[in-house]
Motif scaffolding. Sequence first.
Motif, PDB file in Angstrom:
ATOM      1  N   LEU A  46       0.830  -1.201   0.000  1.00 20.85           N
ATOM      2  CA  LEU A  46       0.000   0.000   0.000  1.00 20.85           C
ATOM      3  C   LEU A  46       0.868   1.256   0.000  1.00 20.85           C
ATOM      4  O   LEU A  46       0.592   2.217  -0.724  1.00 20.85           O
ATOM      5  CB  LEU A  46      -0.936   0.000   1.207  1.00 20.85           C
ATOM      6  N   ASN A  47       1.937   1.234   0.793  1.00 26.62           N
ATOM      7  CA  ASN A  47       2.852   2.379   0.809  1.00 26.62           C
ATOM      8  C   ASN A  47       3.503   2.576  -0.550  1.00 26.62           C
ATOM      9  O   ASN A  47       3.690   3.711  -1.014  1.00 26.62           O
ATOM     10  CB  ASN A  47       3.932   2.178   1.879  1.00 26.62           C
ATOM     11  N   ALA A  48       3.834   1.468  -1.216  1.00 23.72           N
ATOM     12  CA  ALA A  48       4.502   1.549  -2.517  1.00 23.72           C
ATOM     13  C   ALA A  48       3.599   2.172  -3.578  1.00 23.72           C
ATOM     14  O   ALA A  48       4.046   3.008  -4.374  1.00 23.72           O
ATOM     15  CB  ALA A  48       4.963   0.161  -2.962  1.00 23.72           C
ATOM     16  N   ILE A  49       2.321   1.790  -3.593  1.00 22.94           N
ATOM     17  CA  ILE A  49       1.463   2.350  -4.638  1.00 22.94           C
ATOM     18  C   ILE A  49       1.160   3.818  -4.373  1.00 22.94           C
ATOM     19  O   ILE A  49       0.932   4.581  -5.315  1.00 22.94           O
ATOM     20  CB  ILE A  49       0.151   1.553  -4.811  1.00 22.94           C
ATOM     21  N   HIS A  50       1.224   4.230  -3.111  1.00 21.34           N
ATOM     22  CA  HIS A  50       0.988   5.640  -2.815  1.00 21.34           C
ATOM     23  C   HIS A  50       2.193   6.506  -3.176  1.00 21.34           C
ATOM     24  O   HIS A  50       2.078   7.735  -3.218  1.00 21.34           O
ATOM     25  CB  HIS A  50       0.595   5.829  -1.351  1.00 21.34           C
ATOM     26  N   GLN A  51       3.321   5.889  -3.456  1.00 13.62           N
ATOM     27  CA  GLN A  51       4.484   6.626  -3.954  1.00 13.62           C
ATOM     28  C   GLN A  51       4.445   6.768  -5.478  1.00 13.62           C
ATOM     29  O   GLN A  51       5.258   7.484  -6.062  1.00 13.62           O
ATOM     30  CB  GLN A  51       5.763   5.914  -3.523  1.00 13.62           C
ATOM     31  N   ASP A  52       3.515   6.071  -6.099  1.00 13.29           N
ATOM     32  CA  ASP A  52       3.343   6.135  -7.550  1.00 13.29           C
ATOM     33  C   ASP A  52       2.352   7.245  -7.871  1.00 13.29           C
ATOM     34  O   ASP A  52       1.185   7.177  -7.494  1.00 13.29           O
ATOM     35  CB  ASP A  52       2.826   4.780  -8.063  1.00 13.29           C
ATOM     36  N   GLU A  53       2.805   8.278  -8.565  1.00 12.11           N
ATOM     37  CA  GLU A  53       1.960   9.433  -8.848  1.00 12.11           C
ATOM     38  C   GLU A  53       0.770   9.086  -9.739  1.00 12.11           C
ATOM     39  O   GLU A  53      -0.206   9.831  -9.804  1.00 12.11           O
ATOM     40  CB  GLU A  53       2.786  10.548  -9.498  1.00 12.11           C
ATOM     41  N   SER A  54       0.836   7.950 -10.434  1.00 12.28           N
ATOM     42  CA  SER A  54      -0.258   7.582 -11.333  1.00 12.28           C
ATOM     43  C   SER A  54      -1.358   6.784 -10.629  1.00 12.28           C
ATOM     44  O   SER A  54      -2.397   6.501 -11.216  1.00 12.28           O
ATOM     45  CB  SER A  54       0.275   6.745 -12.509  1.00 12.28           C
TER      46      SER A  54
END
Length: 418
Positions: A46-54
């Motif tokens: 979840l933390n990783a996808i929130h670092q993805d601007e897209s």
Amino acid sequence: MGQNEKYWTADVSSLSKEQVKAKLWEELRLKADIGTKGITISENALNAIHQDESFRGQKLGGGRNRKLYKGKDLPGCVYLPYGLKVTFTWNETSSYVVELVNGKHTLTYEGKSLGEIQYSKKLPYDGQTSSDGVPLDLIGHADYYDQHVIISYSNECSYKERDEDCLFCNINYNKDLYTEKFGPYWRTPLQVAETVKAAFEHGVANHATLTGGVVAERRELEYYVDAGEEIAKALGVETFNGTATVAAPTDFSNIHKLKEAGFRTTAMNLELWDKVFYEAVCPGKAHGSGGWDNWVKALEYAVGVFGWGRVRSNFVAGIEPMPRTLEGFEYLCGKGVVCSFNVWAPNVGSAFEGHRSPETEWYIEIATKLAEFWKKNGFTFDQIHDATAGDYRLPSDIFRIENEVFDIFKEAGKGAVA
């Protein structure tokens, strides 16, 4: 995620089309199982996808989740390894967990990897606002995968006033939760039109569904006529590929007015076929809008107005016995109504919160039979696409698997040695 990007991560270059079809059937069962059991995600993922601007997350955390969720935005959906789309129905106790494995977002079951998945991405119009300042992505949500933009013009239902909410529905619960976060929820016809125009012009959607809670018949008709006329004006057309989702009118002349406003299709969601279940589970619908008999008559009448395959009725499958639901599917499809259904997820905030859905194979069986009714009654994929509120439901998947409509079929065998 663009229109031409892949929704699958699996390599099918060495597989035949028949082998791809078999893989998709396996994935269909996986999808149905996730629908009945829910899905969760690890903190790292979840933390990783929130670092993805897209990344594009859920807008309403109560939505179809099994419990109230108050953490970081969850995905709205995921695309499984062979490309089937699954609504992200959060259940913290589910054995289906999205993990971060070697930097890749991977679906696991009881710790075993099932393959790499993808998330829905931000759309070109995300960040844009209506002319009066409301973010378009709060007015309507869309997905390249479905080519649909769905707009809920309200998050209230008048059945609450008489304590007659449908027992599976949590629309009024969500209103109490999210009004503070998203502000007053009634969407004006102009806001709706501007959102549909943006989705169509950016190529995100070619079909719009307008829906909301049940309101007084006269008020509902006036709203839909105004919205239809605004959409047609914004698109520069007289008619458009849009569905007006309404309660069954007691005055059938209102159905003609919806078509005259520009809508290509209409929907009246009966939900259940068995009258006894209908009375108990949908008391507002049973006691209003003329009751069950009027809903059925209105659907049949609407086919005469909009045309064969241009009217839809959605069901919440899994509450009443399957034979009764299938009886309804067969009857209505035979009258030209495109039936569809959701995998019943007992939602947080509904009267059925904490209940369980039927088993996975129950849904595979009912979806297979509905797809057969579609075929028997001559519905085309374009009609199904235009009438329903999304191409991600199980019978749509089956229809596309059997007719090899999915783009993944084009990649089959490309790497095979001659």
